[in-house]
Design a protein around this motif. Structure first.
Motif, PDB file in Angstrom:
ATOM      1  N   LYS A 128       0.797  -1.247   0.001  1.00 20.18           N
ATOM      2  CA  LYS A 128      -0.009  -0.092  -0.095  1.00 20.18           C
ATOM      3  C   LYS A 128       1.035   1.358   0.031  1.00 20.18           C
ATOM      4  N   LEU A 129       1.851   1.266   0.810  1.00 20.87           N
ATOM      5  CA  LEU A 129       2.950   2.362   0.813  1.00 20.87           C
ATOM      6  C   LEU A 129       3.530   2.448  -0.676  1.00 20.87           C
ATOM      7  N   PHE A 130       3.899   1.466  -1.328  1.00 16.71           N
ATOM      8  CA  PHE A 130       4.212   1.724  -2.510  1.00 16.71           C
ATOM      9  C   PHE A 130       3.302   2.234  -3.679  1.00 16.71           C
ATOM     10  N   THR A 131       2.002   2.040  -3.345  1.00 15.85           N
ATOM     11  CA  THR A 131       0.907   2.470  -4.329  1.00 15.85           C
ATOM     12  C   THR A 131       0.975   4.175  -4.077  1.00 15.85           C
ATOM     13  N   HIS A 132       1.020   4.364  -2.669  1.00 16.00           N
ATOM     14  CA  HIS A 132       0.882   5.894  -2.318  1.00 16.00           C
ATOM     15  C   HIS A 132       2.047   6.784  -2.707  1.00 16.00           C
ATOM     16  N   ARG A 133       3.242   5.973  -2.822  1.00 17.00           N
ATOM     17  CA  ARG A 133       4.647   6.803  -3.552  1.00 17.00           C
ATOM     18  C   ARG A 133       4.525   6.682  -4.942  1.00 17.00           C
ATOM     19  N   ALA A 134       3.829   5.844  -5.579  1.00 15.61           N
ATOM     20  CA  ALA A 134       3.739   5.801  -6.981  1.00 15.61           C
ATOM     21  C   ALA A 134       2.503   7.067  -7.376  1.00 15.61           C
ATOM     22  N   ALA A 135       1.662   7.170  -6.497  1.00 16.02           N
ATOM     23  CA  ALA A 135       0.561   8.235  -6.775  1.00 16.02           C
ATOM     24  C   ALA A 135       1.056   9.527  -6.668  1.00 16.02           C
ATOM     25  N   PHE A 136       1.898   9.708  -5.575  1.00 13.44           N
ATOM     26  CA  PHE A 136       2.337  11.257  -5.361  1.00 13.44           C
ATOM     27  C   PHE A 136       3.460  11.610  -6.295  1.00 13.44           C
ATOM     28  N   ALA A 137       4.383  10.325  -6.796  1.00 16.65           N
ATOM     29  CA  ALA A 137       5.244  10.802  -8.018  1.00 16.65           C
ATOM     30  C   ALA A 137       4.536  11.146  -9.013  1.00 16.65           C
ATOM     31  N   ARG A 138       3.384  10.768  -9.570  1.00 18.57           N
ATOM     32  CA  ARG A 138       2.787  11.216 -10.748  1.00 18.57           C
ATOM     33  C   ARG A 138       1.861  12.543 -10.418  1.00 18.57           C
ATOM     34  N   THR A 139       1.336  12.815  -9.253  1.00 16.77           N
ATOM     35  CA  THR A 139       0.838  14.169  -9.000  1.00 16.77           C
ATOM     36  C   THR A 139       1.975  15.287  -9.004  1.00 16.77           C
ATOM     37  N   SER A 140       3.081  14.863  -8.313  1.00 16.44           N
ATOM     38  CA  SER A 140       3.891  15.754  -8.504  1.00 16.44           C
ATOM     39  C   SER A 140       4.650  16.343  -9.962  1.00 16.44           C
ATOM     40  N   VAL A 141       4.332  15.570 -10.920  1.00 19.56           N
ATOM     41  CA  VAL A 141       4.706  15.915 -12.119  1.00 19.56           C
ATOM     42  C   VAL A 141       3.583  16.856 -12.760  1.00 19.56           C
ATOM     43  N   VAL A 142       2.241  16.405 -12.402  1.00 15.99           N
ATOM     44  CA  VAL A 142       1.133  17.141 -12.831  1.00 15.99           C
ATOM     45  C   VAL A 142       1.207  18.265 -12.264  1.00 15.99           C
ATOM     46  N   GLN A 143       1.338  18.532 -11.006  1.00 23.66           N
ATOM     47  CA  GLN A 143       1.379  19.756 -10.412  1.00 23.66           C
ATOM     48  C   GLN A 143       2.391  20.745 -10.774  1.00 23.66           C
ATOM     49  N   ALA A 144       3.540  20.183 -11.131  1.00 21.58           N
ATOM     50  CA  ALA A 144       4.688  21.018 -11.693  1.00 21.58           C
ATOM     51  C   ALA A 144       4.504  21.471 -12.854  1.00 21.58           C
ATOM     52  N   PHE A 145       4.070  20.974 -13.872  1.00 21.51           N
ATOM     53  CA  PHE A 145       4.107  21.488 -15.499  1.00 21.51           C
ATOM     54  C   PHE A 145       2.666  21.768 -15.718  1.00 21.51           C
ATOM     55  N   LEU A 146       1.627  21.530 -15.018  1.00 16.54           N
ATOM     56  CA  LEU A 146       0.242  21.941 -15.315  1.00 16.54           C
ATOM     57  C   LEU A 146       0.001  23.231 -14.405  1.00 16.54           C
ATOM     58  N   GLY A 147       0.673  23.398 -13.357  1.00 18.76           N
ATOM     59  CA  GLY A 147       0.120  24.489 -12.489  1.00 18.76           C
ATOM     60  C   GLY A 147       1.525  25.341 -12.225  1.00 18.76           C
ATOM     61  N   SER A 148       2.600  24.782 -11.722  1.00 17.87           N
ATOM     62  CA  SER A 148       3.685  25.715 -11.087  1.00 17.87           C
ATOM     63  C   SER A 148       4.367  26.088 -12.460  1.00 17.87           C
ATOM     64  N   ALA A 149       4.479  25.612 -13.453  1.00 16.23           N
ATOM     65  CA  ALA A 149       5.203  26.392 -14.638  1.00 16.23           C
ATOM     66  C   ALA A 149       4.418  27.317 -15.172  1.00 16.23           C
TER      67      ALA A 149
END
Length: 482
Positions: A128-149
């Motif tokens: 389950k912790l691996f699933t959370h890590r995978a989810a937040f790794a992908r949300t970090s990319v979404v947040q970075a280039f569709l919002g922060s940039a």
């Protein structure tokens, strides 16, 4: 089990950037700048909604009876709740004996040409912790280039127009830059773990440092160039941005159409064809957003079952950075030509030089990473230096074949060879034959470059790599590819 520090960093950046943006939008409202207020809120709420949808999709909450979690996602509190859930899982590890344990097999990095396979047990909590890590790794990319940039570009543009940086705006710009660099770093790590899923990947701190410096110089330079160009040629910045975006958005679809592959149906069982199309469009939309500001380490390949290209293609990377360097230099040149007296407070030639050197430094750290710090560099079928050299040789060959002096002119091509031509050594004639036979090489190599079939991992190193599971750690039941 590793401490979920990546989850904490992702949620911290998300919360800090959202808070700073809301505060800055309130200051714009007080000052009567409704346009800046609306754009600031737009680049805050839209990526926040996309982050909530990403977390819901990865955890498959729509097919589970969890109304409270869905309500918290609607209230834009999903990342905070997921973070608390991940820390609760981490704290409960080892306290209760788990009834079910799965076994994973990973290969170690080859030493002396041989690679050993290691088995390890993975409990339900760790899965389950691996699933959370995978989810937040992908949300970090979404947040970075569709919002922060876009947010960083907007706020820097306002600073240039107003010739000043307020405390709130400066704070938001710093947080946005850190969020973009962190998202690019997670994208690099995610690409490594997907491509080399069969191996136990250990990323060293020096590799993280190289990626951080590489992405920091690359992204900061790109944002400054776009802001300077848009400040003097407002009407032309939209065509430039749209052209960049459409090229990278349509490129995976063009390759998919050329491959004549069937439509992907294995993304999610509960999705219809329309839903699958929407997901694929969002994926290519994110891919285009990443390439707008920096090189995307995760290359989308729609005809692959995992939607990710697992081959290491130096040609595409080389062409991208050469074209991007030329584009940045062209935009800076146009800014220098059309700049007004508004920029008299800075030394324009020195600024142009600084930006070009900064982008060159980013390329230098990229070369250092792939040549010395990449955790899987032993699995490369060829070094990056050799790949760049081959790409430059290809471009030189294309330029030479297109130059006028290499083409026959008039009657010279029809005249018979002189008697001295028959007295040349056999080696020289063989060399000419080989050089003549390479005239058709650019077309074949270019086709291979577009279809990513040049450098694949050889069979003796474990065949071509196939990714499965979440970040290469668990079985298919918790996999989600980006």
């Amino acid at each position: 089990m590793r401490f979920p520090s990546s989850i904490f960093v992702s949620v911290s950046l998300f919360t800090a950037e959202t808070t700073a943006a809301l505060y800055l939008s309130s200051t714009y409202r007080s000052a009567g700048d409704q346009i800046w207020q609306g754009l600031t809120l737009l680049f805050t709420l839209v990526p926040s909604v996309l982050v909530q949808l990403t977390l819901t999709f990865i955890h498959r909450d729509l097919s589970r009876d969890r109304p409270l979690i869905l309500l918290l996602h609607i209230l834009q509190l999903g990342p905070i709740v997921r973070c608390l859930e991940a820390f609760c899982i981490y704290g409960s590890v080892g306290r209760v004996e788990e009834p079910y344990v799965s076994i994973t097999r990973k290969k170690q990095m080859p030493r002396g040409g041989q690679s050993e396979e290691v088995e390890r047990q993975v409990g339900q909590a760790e899965g389950k912790l691996f699933t959370h890590r995978a989810a937040f790794a992908r949300t970090s990319v979404v947040q970075a280039f569709l919002g922060s940039a876009p947010q960083l570009t907007l706020q820097l543009y306002i600073c240039v127009l107003q010739q000043g940086v307020s405390i709130g705006r400066g704070t938001l710009m710093v947080i946005s830059l850190l969020s973009i660099v962190y998202g690019a770093l997670r994208c690099n790590i995610l690409a490594i773990k997907i491509k080399y899923d069969d191996y136990e990947v250990d990323v060293r701190p020096l590799a993280y440092l190289c990626i951080f410096l590489w992405r920091s110089f690359e992204i900061a330079t790109r944002v400054v160039v776009l802001v300077l160009f848009s400040s003097v040629l407002q009407l032309w910045v939209l065509p430039v941005v749209l052209m960049n975006f459409l090229v990278f958005f349509l490129y995976p679809w063009i390759l998919f159409w050329q491959s004549h592959s069937p439509f992907p149906e294995n993304i999610e069982k509960t999705l219809t064809r329309v839903g699958t199309t929407i997901v694929l469009c969002l994926l290519t939309f994110l891919y285009a957003g990443i390439n707008m500001f920096c090189w995307s380490a995760v290359q989308v390949k729609l005809n692959d079952p995992d939607l990710i290209n697992k081959s290491q293609n130096w040609y595409r990377m080389s062409v991208y950075y050469m074209l991007r360097f030329v584009e940045n230099a062209s935009l800076l040149l146009l800014w220098y030509i059309y700049k007004t007296d508004f920029y008299n407070f800075i030394c324009a030639p020195l600024l142009v030089l600084y930006l070009l050197v900064a982008y060159a430094i980013a390329i230098f750290f990229m070369l250092v990473f792939y040549q010395f710090c990449h955790p899987c560099r032993r699995l490369f079928s060829s070094s990056m230096t050799q790949g760049l050299w081959d790409c430059s040789s290809l471009l030189c060959l294309m330029c030479n074949s297109a130059s006028p002096q290499n083409r026959p002119i008039g009657k010279a091509a029809l005249e018979p060879a002189s008697p001295t031509a028959h007295k040349e050594p056999a080696n020289d004639r063989a060399h000419d034959t080989v050089s003549d036979s390479t005239d058709d090489l650019p077309n074949d190599t270019t086709y291979d470059m577009l279809n990513d079939t040049i450098y694949d991992i050889p069979d003796e190193m474990g065949n071509n790599q196939h990714a499965a599971g979440v970040n290469g750690d668990i079985c298919q039941s918790i996999s989600c590819n980006v």
